[in-house]
Design an enzyme around this catalytic site. Structure first.
Site, PDB file in Angstrom:
ATOM      1  N   HIS A  15     -53.609  -8.977  -8.696  1.00  0.00           N
ATOM      2  CA  HIS A  15     -52.191  -8.733  -8.440  1.00  0.00           C
ATOM      3  C   HIS A  15     -51.766  -7.356  -8.967  1.00  0.00           C
ATOM      4  CE1 HIS A  15     -51.746 -12.678  -6.864  1.00  0.00           C
ATOM      5  NE2 HIS A  15     -51.905 -13.304  -8.022  1.00  0.00           N
ATOM      6  N   LEU A  65     -36.667   6.256   3.314  1.00  0.00           N
ATOM      7  CA  LEU A  65     -37.371   5.027   3.664  1.00  0.00           C
ATOM      8  C   LEU A  65     -36.558   3.856   3.151  1.00  0.00           C
ATOM      9  CD1 LEU A  65     -40.047   3.559   4.642  1.00  0.00           C
ATOM     10  CD2 LEU A  65     -40.776   3.668   2.240  1.00  0.00           C
ATOM     11  N   ASP A 112     -52.077  -9.709   1.496  1.00  0.00           N
ATOM     12  CA  ASP A 112     -52.936 -10.851   1.177  1.00  0.00           C
ATOM     13  C   ASP A 112     -54.288 -10.373   0.678  1.00  0.00           C
ATOM     14  OD1 ASP A 112     -53.626 -13.520   0.970  1.00  0.00           O
ATOM     15  OD2 ASP A 112     -54.265 -13.692   3.051  1.00  0.00           O
TER      16      ASP A 112
END
Length: 246
Positions: A43, A137, A26
């Site tokens: 963004h 991962l 956020d």
């Protein structure tokens, strides 16, 4: 989706680090606004932060990293911003899938991603197939994801299974619900981090967060980096997790 092999990072003081870290990314818009830039620039900077945490996570002993990339509520944003976000997602996947694969990262997705555009769905499924054998991962992107929607979809599937006689409604337990969720092949999140100073889960992993440690930091997502992730992991190591016991 499946979890990476068991592998734990011992932190200072002998504490074990989180196996699964989930992040509510956020603050992109506020980052851009403070710099008098269009939101798309925030963004784009946020994508750079994604690259940083994906690179840093395995060295911190993190096996699963879930990123809240696009919520089912994000469709309510202005059409041009949604278009920009979809374009960035397409660009990220197109550029990064081969790199993720080369680094041993598995790509997984939770959420109703099939409702995205056909070309995005194709890219996502190509990435998941290419990287499915990787174990360094497990990078899980939450796309068109909302916890309430996930629970509703799971409830419908459970009801259908009960009607078909595959489940006895009187014997449904929490583990049964788990098995119908998008995260059924993942360990529950140990740590959920939200950036930007907001203190709420915003419809993210509501069922799975039952015993997760929560950490809310003021850092805006585009400024989040390896040091910030390490600090979050260290904070987790200092928590006393009792799961309802004394």
């Amino acid at each position: 989706m499946s979890t990476a092999p068991a592998r734990r990072k011992t932190m200072a003081g002998g504490h074990s680090g989180p196996r699964h870290v989930a992040i509510i990314m956020d603050g992109n818009g506020r980052w851009a606004k403070r710099r008098f830039l269009p939101r798309i620039m925030g963004h784009r900077k946020g994508v750079e932060a994604v690259r940083r945490v994906v690179e840093a996570a395995p060295d911190l002993g993190i096996e699963v990293l879930t990123l809240y990339a696009f919520s089912s509520e994000n469709w309510k944003r202005p059409a041009d911003e949604v278009s920009d976000l979809m374009g960035l997602l397409h660009e990220y996947l197109r550029k990064e899938i081969a790199e993720l694969h080369a680094k041993g990262v598995r790509l997984s997705v939770i959420g109703d991603y099939q409702r995205l555009s056909r070309d995005l769905v194709s890219l996502i499924e190509h990435g998941m197939e290419m990287t499915r054998g990787n174990a360094r991962l497990n990078l899980v992107l939450a796309l068109n994801y909302g916890a309430q929607d996930e629970i509703v979809r799971a409830t419908r599937a459970i009801a259908a299974a009960a009607r078909a006689g595959r489940i006895d409604p009187d014997k449904i337990e929490a583990a049964d619900v788990d098995s119908f969720l998008d995260t059924r092949d993942l360990p529950p999140p140990d740590l959920i981090v939200r950036t930007s100073g907001e203190v709420r889960l915003s419809n993210f992993m509501l069922w799975q967060a039952a015993y997760a440690e929560l950490l809310f930091v003021d850092t805006l997502w585009p400024d989040f980096d390896a040091d910030a992730l390490a600090a979050a992991v260290e904070s987790f190591a200092g928590r006393d997790r009792r799961y309802g016991a004394l």
